[in-house]
Design a protein around this motif. Structure first.
Motif, PDB file in Angstrom:
ATOM      1  N   LEU A  30      -3.153 -53.237  32.225  1.00 41.52           N
ATOM      2  CA  LEU A  30      -3.090 -51.792  32.220  1.00 41.52           C
ATOM      3  C   LEU A  30      -1.459 -51.445  32.109  1.00 41.52           C
ATOM      4  CD1 LEU A  30      -4.893 -49.349  31.546  1.00 41.52           C
ATOM      5  CD2 LEU A  30      -4.611 -49.040  34.009  1.00 41.52           C
ATOM      6  N   HIS A  31      -1.012 -50.895  31.177  1.00 43.98           N
ATOM      7  CA  HIS A  31       0.464 -50.326  31.280  1.00 43.98           C
ATOM      8  C   HIS A  31       0.541 -48.842  31.115  1.00 43.98           C
ATOM      9  CE1 HIS A  31       2.773 -54.159  30.998  1.00 43.98           C
ATOM     10  NE2 HIS A  31       1.264 -54.565  30.604  1.00 43.98           N
ATOM     11  N   ARG A  32       1.176 -48.210  31.992  1.00 48.28           N
ATOM     12  CA  ARG A  32       1.292 -46.694  31.969  1.00 48.28           C
ATOM     13  C   ARG A  32       2.834 -46.292  31.350  1.00 48.28           C
ATOM     14  NH1 ARG A  32      -3.018 -44.060  33.876  1.00 48.28           N
ATOM     15  NH2 ARG A  32      -4.303 -45.449  35.301  1.00 48.28           N
ATOM     16  N   PHE A  33       2.727 -45.314  30.348  1.00 51.36           N
ATOM     17  CA  PHE A  33       4.290 -44.853  30.020  1.00 51.36           C
ATOM     18  C   PHE A  33       4.464 -43.595  30.082  1.00 51.36           C
ATOM     19  CE2 PHE A  33       2.416 -48.514  27.404  1.00 51.36           C
ATOM     20  CZ  PHE A  33       3.826 -49.245  27.426  1.00 51.36           C
ATOM     21  N   SER A  34       5.761 -43.122  30.599  1.00 54.90           N
ATOM     22  CA  SER A  34       5.953 -41.857  30.611  1.00 54.90           C
ATOM     23  C   SER A  34       7.476 -41.620  30.230  1.00 54.90           C
ATOM     24  CB  SER A  34       5.872 -41.415  32.059  1.00 54.90           C
ATOM     25  OG  SER A  34       6.754 -42.415  33.167  1.00 54.90           O
ATOM     26  N   CYS A  35       7.765 -40.387  29.892  1.00 54.94           N
ATOM     27  CA  CYS A  35       9.028 -40.111  29.269  1.00 54.94           C
ATOM     28  C   CYS A  35      10.061 -39.361  30.352  1.00 54.94           C
ATOM     29  CB  CYS A  35       8.976 -39.303  28.265  1.00 54.94           C
ATOM     30  SG  CYS A  35       8.076 -40.172  26.995  1.00 54.94           S
ATOM     31  N   SER A  36      11.634 -39.742  30.190  1.00 51.04           N
ATOM     32  CA  SER A  36      12.558 -38.809  31.099  1.00 51.04           C
ATOM     33  C   SER A  36      12.363 -37.323  30.768  1.00 51.04           C
ATOM     34  CB  SER A  36      13.775 -39.360  30.626  1.00 51.04           C
ATOM     35  OG  SER A  36      13.973 -40.803  30.961  1.00 51.04           O
ATOM     36  N   ASP A  37      12.711 -36.631  31.586  1.00 54.55           N
ATOM     37  CA  ASP A  37      12.967 -35.170  31.585  1.00 54.55           C
ATOM     38  C   ASP A  37      13.679 -34.743  30.075  1.00 54.55           C
ATOM     39  OD1 ASP A  37      11.710 -34.797  33.858  1.00 54.55           O
ATOM     40  OD2 ASP A  37      13.601 -34.583  34.757  1.00 54.55           O
ATOM     41  N   GLY A  38      12.749 -33.853  29.475  1.00 54.44           N
ATOM     42  CA  GLY A  38      13.563 -33.411  28.265  1.00 54.44           C
ATOM     43  C   GLY A  38      12.893 -34.229  26.993  1.00 54.44           C
ATOM     44  N   TYR A  39      12.078 -35.024  27.340  1.00 55.04           N
ATOM     45  CA  TYR A  39      11.617 -36.119  26.188  1.00 55.04           C
ATOM     46  C   TYR A  39      10.144 -36.005  26.512  1.00 55.04           C
ATOM     47  CZ  TYR A  39      16.265 -38.232  25.374  1.00 55.04           C
ATOM     48  OH  TYR A  39      17.628 -38.221  25.114  1.00 55.04           O
ATOM     49  N   SER A  40       9.514 -36.287  25.214  1.00 52.14           N
ATOM     50  CA  SER A  40       7.662 -36.150  25.136  1.00 52.14           C
ATOM     51  C   SER A  40       7.239 -37.372  24.500  1.00 52.14           C
ATOM     52  CB  SER A  40       7.262 -34.997  24.246  1.00 52.14           C
ATOM     53  OG  SER A  40       7.842 -33.654  24.772  1.00 52.14           O
ATOM     54  N   ILE A  41       6.311 -37.939  25.018  1.00 51.89           N
ATOM     55  CA  ILE A  41       5.721 -39.065  24.564  1.00 51.89           C
ATOM     56  C   ILE A  41       4.964 -38.969  23.217  1.00 51.89           C
ATOM     57  CG2 ILE A  41       3.669 -38.968  25.672  1.00 51.89           C
ATOM     58  CD1 ILE A  41       4.206 -42.070  26.328  1.00 51.89           C
ATOM     59  N   VAL A  42       5.131 -39.738  22.430  1.00 52.32           N
ATOM     60  CA  VAL A  42       4.385 -39.559  20.982  1.00 52.32           C
ATOM     61  C   VAL A  42       3.439 -41.040  20.942  1.00 52.32           C
ATOM     62  CG1 VAL A  42       4.633 -39.919  18.551  1.00 52.32           C
ATOM     63  CG2 VAL A  42       6.117 -38.550  19.762  1.00 52.32           C
ATOM     64  N   GLY A  43       2.170 -40.831  20.967  1.00 55.10           N
ATOM     65  CA  GLY A  43       1.348 -41.991  21.022  1.00 55.10           C
ATOM     66  C   GLY A  43       0.682 -41.882  22.232  1.00 55.10           C
ATOM     67  N   HIS A  44      -0.141 -43.010  22.715  1.00 51.43           N
ATOM     68  CA  HIS A  44      -1.061 -43.200  23.878  1.00 51.43           C
ATOM     69  C   HIS A  44       0.102 -43.277  25.252  1.00 51.43           C
ATOM     70  CE1 HIS A  44      -4.943 -43.274  21.864  1.00 51.43           C
ATOM     71  NE2 HIS A  44      -4.267 -43.821  20.825  1.00 51.43           N
TER      72      HIS A  44
END
Length: 82
Positions: A30-44
């Motif tokens: 299992l891998h969890r992804f997150s984005c830095s401040d000011g960015y939004s994740i696109v996808g799962h």
């Protein structure tokens, strides 16, 4: 009788403008992804290696802005067989 765990393709350990938390690339990983401040994740934001030896989705990306646009991000219930 037990069978060896299937392997998924190796995922990158870094995500441009974001972070990756997780390890391994065998069935159940299992891998969890997150984005830095000011960015939004696109996808799962969560990928798991399934019983077919494939990741459940493509690698997400982080785009600047777009904070409230969830049209390209699908939430799903996640059940992982351990």
């Amino acid at each position: 009788m037990s069978f060896p765990l299937l392997e998924c393709p190796q995922l990158p350990s870094i995500l441009r403008n974001g972070t990756v938390n997780g390890s391994g690339h065998v069935e159940g990983s299992l891998h969890r992804f997150s984005c830095s401040d000011g960015y939004s994740i696109v996808g799962h934001d969560v990928l798991y290696c399934n019983e077919m030896g494939q990741w459940n989705a493509s690698l997400p990306t982080c785009l600047r802005g777009n904070k409230n646009n969830n049209s390209s991000r699908r939430k799903e219930s996640l059940c992982v067989k351990m």
